[in-house]
Design a protein around this motif. Structure first.
Motif, PDB file in Angstrom:
ATOM      1  N   ARG A   1       0.822  -1.201   0.000  1.00  0.00           N
ATOM      2  CA  ARG A   1       0.000   0.000   0.000  1.00  0.00           C
ATOM      3  C   ARG A   1       0.866   1.265   0.000  1.00  0.00           C
ATOM      4  NH1 ARG A   1      -5.631   0.812   0.974  1.00  0.00           N
ATOM      5  NH2 ARG A   1      -5.973   2.940   0.258  1.00  0.00           N
TER       6      ARG A   1
ATOM      7  N   THR B   1       2.463   3.923  -3.857  1.00  0.00           N
ATOM      8  CA  THR B   1       2.334   5.379  -3.991  1.00  0.00           C
ATOM      9  C   THR B   1       3.640   6.026  -4.401  1.00  0.00           C
ATOM     10  OG1 THR B   1       2.861   5.819  -1.654  1.00  0.00           O
ATOM     11  CG2 THR B   1       0.556   5.392  -2.198  1.00  0.00           C
TER      12      THR B   1
ATOM     13  N   ASP C   1       3.986   7.359 -12.512  1.00  0.00           N
ATOM     14  CA  ASP C   1       2.845   7.140 -13.401  1.00  0.00           C
ATOM     15  C   ASP C   1       3.309   6.418 -14.675  1.00  0.00           C
ATOM     16  OD1 ASP C   1       1.623   8.706 -11.524  1.00  0.00           O
ATOM     17  OD2 ASP C   1       1.062  10.326 -12.896  1.00  0.00           O
TER      18      ASP C   1
ATOM     19  N   GLU D   1      -9.362   2.177  -3.652  1.00  0.00           N
ATOM     20  CA  GLU D   1      -8.278   3.141  -3.499  1.00  0.00           C
ATOM     21  C   GLU D   1      -6.929   2.525  -3.898  1.00  0.00           C
ATOM     22  OE1 GLU D   1     -11.663   4.418  -0.909  1.00  0.00           O
ATOM     23  OE2 GLU D   1     -10.667   2.507  -1.349  1.00  0.00           O
TER      24      GLU D   1
ATOM     25  N   GLU E   1      -4.451   3.292  -7.467  1.00  0.00           N
ATOM     26  CA  GLU E   1      -3.013   3.515  -7.522  1.00  0.00           C
ATOM     27  C   GLU E   1      -2.357   2.562  -8.525  1.00  0.00           C
ATOM     28  OE1 GLU E   1      -0.688   5.700  -5.863  1.00  0.00           O
ATOM     29  OE2 GLU E   1      -2.592   6.767  -5.790  1.00  0.00           O
ATOM     30  N   CYS E   2      -2.835   1.323  -8.559  1.00  0.00           N
ATOM     31  CA  CYS E   2      -2.318   0.372  -9.546  1.00  0.00           C
ATOM     32  C   CYS E   2      -2.566   0.886 -10.964  1.00  0.00           C
ATOM     33  CB  CYS E   2      -2.971  -0.995  -9.370  1.00  0.00           C
ATOM     34  SG  CYS E   2      -2.575  -1.831  -7.812  1.00  0.00           S
TER      35      CYS E   2
ATOM     36  N   ARG F   1      -2.859   3.887 -11.911  1.00  0.00           N
ATOM     37  CA  ARG F   1      -1.995   5.044 -12.158  1.00  0.00           C
ATOM     38  C   ARG F   1      -0.608   4.631 -12.639  1.00  0.00           C
ATOM     39  NH1 ARG F   1       1.959   7.204  -9.430  1.00  0.00           N
ATOM     40  NH2 ARG F   1       1.562   5.940  -7.569  1.00  0.00           N
TER      41      ARG F   1
END
Length: 268
Positions: free
Chosen positions: A120, A124, A128, A152, A156-157, A159
């Motif tokens: 997690r 982050t 990108d 959520e 992120e994955c 992105r």
């Protein structure tokens, strides 16, 4: 060899076929063939290997992120089948990684970089549009961490995946109606796009507890049906949206508990 790590008592034991099995508190986590890292012993790992083979020609370098490390079986597979690939492994148990590196050394210039961070938090920190394949294969006490299957997290994955990038998630379920898998499928579908579900037919019919692989991409995926038919044992490939149905996506705000594999289940 054995060592106490943050995940529990880790051990590496040699098998009669020349492979090595990593166990944590007695539970098999990974199986490694140092002589031939392209040999994936666990059935669910072979299915993930089938996905990688379907979307990227062998010898073609790719960028891969692995959420969950254990003995690094899948990173080793990519490194030997696609040399010069760039791979990042997000594995929070640094003691376990050190133990694996000592007991089952990685080849020099493998391109595998292990970061001591949770999936997690680690996701982050990635750029990108930087990843071709993102593989989720992380467990705590025989269950998938709840914060790795929410909208959520999968946002992120999405992105970090390139426009043609692919998410591959190893999950487990065996409850009647597969509620956890269906809700996770709905979450992946909404966050990333359509794809496929790979599992033995008995699992999809709710007649056993086992591994289910979810595959998703914003780009059309190659057909995975033939690979499933050739596999031993064979597995089915069904559209992700068919399994998701009208299930509600999972979110950080909605508490839930992913199913835990029974002690008798061998995650292979």
């Amino acid at each position: 060899m054995e060592r106490r790590t943050g995940s529990g008592l880790a051990s590496v034991e040699a098998e009669q076929d020349g492979t090595f099995v990593l166990r944590v508190d007695g539970s098999p986590q990974s199986q490694v063939d140092l002589a031939d890292p392209s040999h994936l012993s666990f059935e669910y790992m072979r299915r993930i290997g089938d996905v990688v083979d379907a979307i990227a020609p062998r010898r073609q370098p790719i960028a891969v992120v692995h959420v969950g490390g254990a003995a690094l079986s899948l990173p080793r597979y990519v490194a030997v089948t696609r040399p010069r690939s760039r791979q990042i492994v997000l594995e929070p148990d640094e003691d376990l990684t050190d133990f694996v590196r000592e007991a089952l050394p990685l080849p020099k210039r493998s391109g595998i970089k292990v970061r001591p961070v949770t999936g997690r938090a680690g996701i982050t920190e990635l750029y990108d549009d930087s990843t071709d394949v993102l593989i989720l294969d992380a467990f705590e006490h025989e269950a998938v961490p709840a914060n790795l299957v929410t909208a959520e997290f999968f946002a992120e994955c999405a992105r970090v995946l390139r426009p043609t990038g692919v998410l591959v998630a190893n999950l487990i379920d065996g409850q009647a109606g597969l509620p956890f898998i269906r809700r996770t499928a709905a979450t992946v579908l909404a966050a990333i796009g359509p794809g496929a579900v790979l599992a033995e037919r008995k699992i999809l019919r709710g007649k056993g507890f086992g591994n289910v692989i979810l595959v998703a991409s914003r780009h059309p995926l190659p057909d995975l049906v033939d690979a499933g038919r050739r596999a031993q044992p064979p597995y089915d490939a069904m559209p992700l949206q068919d399994l998701a149905g009208k299930a509600t996506p999972l979110t950080d705000a909605a508490p839930f508990t992913p199913p835990r594999a029974p002690a008798s289940v061998f995650r292979s």
